[in-house]
Design an enzyme around this catalytic site. Structure first.
Site, PDB file in Angstrom:
ATOM      1  N   GLY A  75       0.814  -1.207   0.000  1.00 47.08           N
ATOM      2  CA  GLY A  75       0.000   0.000   0.000  1.00 47.08           C
ATOM      3  C   GLY A  75       0.844   1.252   0.000  1.00 47.08           C
ATOM      4  O   GLY A  75       2.041   1.232   0.323  1.00 47.08           O
ATOM      5  N   GLY A 113       0.705   5.554   1.073  1.00 48.14           N
ATOM      6  CA  GLY A 113       0.002   6.587   1.812  1.00 48.14           C
ATOM      7  C   GLY A 113       0.626   7.937   1.573  1.00 48.14           C
ATOM      8  O   GLY A 113       1.575   8.078   0.802  1.00 48.14           O
ATOM      9  N   VAL A 168       4.007   0.712   2.567  1.00 49.47           N
ATOM     10  CA  VAL A 168       4.043  -0.488   3.396  1.00 49.47           C
ATOM     11  C   VAL A 168       4.398  -1.666   2.510  1.00 49.47           C
ATOM     12  O   VAL A 168       3.842  -1.820   1.420  1.00 49.47           O
ATOM     13  CB  VAL A 168       2.689  -0.753   4.092  1.00 49.47           C
ATOM     14  CG1 VAL A 168       2.763  -2.041   4.910  1.00 49.47           C
ATOM     15  CG2 VAL A 168       2.322   0.412   4.982  1.00 49.47           C
ATOM     16  N   LYS A 185       6.430  -0.655   7.720  1.00 47.85           N
ATOM     17  CA  LYS A 185       5.858   0.665   7.496  1.00 47.85           C
ATOM     18  C   LYS A 185       7.019   1.647   7.342  1.00 47.85           C
ATOM     19  O   LYS A 185       7.822   1.805   8.267  1.00 47.85           O
ATOM     20  CB  LYS A 185       4.991   1.027   8.702  1.00 47.85           C
ATOM     21  CG  LYS A 185       4.058   2.197   8.528  1.00 47.85           C
ATOM     22  CD  LYS A 185       3.160   2.282   9.754  1.00 47.85           C
ATOM     23  CE  LYS A 185       2.105   3.364   9.619  1.00 47.85           C
ATOM     24  NZ  LYS A 185       1.203   3.402  10.791  1.00 47.85           N
ATOM     25  N   ASP A 242      -8.690   6.049  17.658  1.00 52.87           N
ATOM     26  CA  ASP A 242      -9.021   5.747  16.266  1.00 52.87           C
ATOM     27  C   ASP A 242      -9.409   4.280  16.103  1.00 52.87           C
ATOM     28  O   ASP A 242      -9.003   3.621  15.143  1.00 52.87           O
ATOM     29  CB  ASP A 242      -7.851   6.095  15.349  1.00 52.87           C
ATOM     30  CG  ASP A 242      -8.289   6.281  13.895  1.00 52.87           C
ATOM     31  OD1 ASP A 242      -9.481   6.570  13.671  1.00 52.87           O
ATOM     32  OD2 ASP A 242      -7.441   6.150  12.999  1.00 52.87           O
TER      33      ASP A 242
END
Length: 316
Positions: A26, A28, A33, A51, A145
């Protein structure tokens, strides 16, 4: 997309660590990642989620490392394997190594149940989340969260799974106010707006009760398959609903047991001081009546034969 490459860097003790990037999982706003094999950091060919971001923008990830190190003994919180600083294409990169969950996220799991998880299984999952929250709250933290995207699913035995709380980038200390940049008129939530309670809008208060409200939203989502406050046009409409609606974020299904309905009402008390605590909820009949035979079962074991699930949970 497969992106196999060898990377090396230094850990906090100055020891050289090498790992292999197997797959890009992924992207961001801050970085990427990767699924990685770690031959030397934590064992032979252990899979981990790495990460990574530019070191200059790694403050929140370094905060996550510090917090996760305090929960290494908890089976309900994602494990952290440490951090490494590498030099890639002339840029200093900060890498955080996290436990890889081959079952994806709770959001994925809800979808595999076609949007409605049976109540006995919801009880088991809810108990797991409460046990994770108990650890977090005991250390004086509020997750801020909690949502299905931030809950990882790991296979345990046969068709059984365990849920683990992840993504600690927004964690705050209890009883602090969340600052709002840009002045008092700006509407800003401490976490994902759909899962936030009333006091975060008016009082901007951070307390363990925030996570309890979020937990209630998750329980309803597991049961109904719907996002809390589904259909809101913008943050203002959402804030008005949260503050003035007399009902929970979603309509509580009539088919839900009386124990389940009461459990949710304890999570959705408007006044944060009236909301039940983690320990109180763990003693609620909705949780204590859990049957061992139905504990955390999946629709089928075949779901876990595919190893590379979407790991966008680690990308902000």
């Amino acid at each position: 997309m497969v992106d196999v490459s060898m990377v090396s860097g230094l850990d906090s003790d100055g020891i050289v660590v090498e790992w292999t990037k197997v797959k890009n999982l992924g992207n961001g706003s801050y970085g990427q990642v990767h699924l990685a094999k770690l031959p030397s950091l934590v064992g032979d060919h252990l899979l981990a989620a790495v990460k990574s971001c530019a070191y200059s923008r790694s403050a929140s990830i370094q905060k996550e490392l510090h917090i996760l190190q305090q929960f290494q003994d908890s089976d309900r919180i994602v494990k952290c394997f440490g951090d490494v600083v590498s030099l890639e294409k002339g840029e200093t990169i900060y890498n955080l190594f996290l436990e890889y969950a081959s079952g994806g996220t709770l959001r994925d799991l809800i979808r595999r149940y076609d949007g409605s998880i049976p109540e006995p299984v919801v009880k088991c999952y809810t108990k797991m989340l409460l046990e994770g929250l108990r650890c977090i709250h005991a250390e004086g933290y509020v997750h801020c969260d909690l949502k299905p995207d931030n809950i990882l699913v790991s296979p345990r035995c046969g068709s059984n799974v365990i849920l683990k709380i992840a993504d600690f980038g927004l964690v705050r200390r209890a009883n602090e106010n969340h600052a709002v940049e840009g002045g008092p008129k700006e509407l800003k939530f401490p976490g994902t707006p759909l899962y936030m309670p009333p006091e975060t809008i008016v009082k901007r208060l951070i307390s363990p009760a925030l996570d309890i409200w979020s937990l209630g939203c998750i329980v309803l989502q597991m049961i109904t398959g719907k996002l809390p406050w589904d259909g809101m046009k913008d943050k203002m409409e959402l804030a008005i609903k949260i503050l003035f609606s007399r009902n929970p974020p979603n309509q509580i299904p009539k088919a839900l047991s009386d124990q389940g309905k009461d459990f949710l009402l304890k999570c959705f008390a408007k006044e944060h001081g009236e909301r039940w605590t983690v320990d109180m909820l763990l003693s609620h009949p909705f949780i204590t009546a859990t049957q061992e035979k139905s504990e955390d079962s999946l629709p089928s074991t075949e779901e876990f034969e595919v190893c590379l699930f979407d790991m966008s949970i680690f990308v902000e």
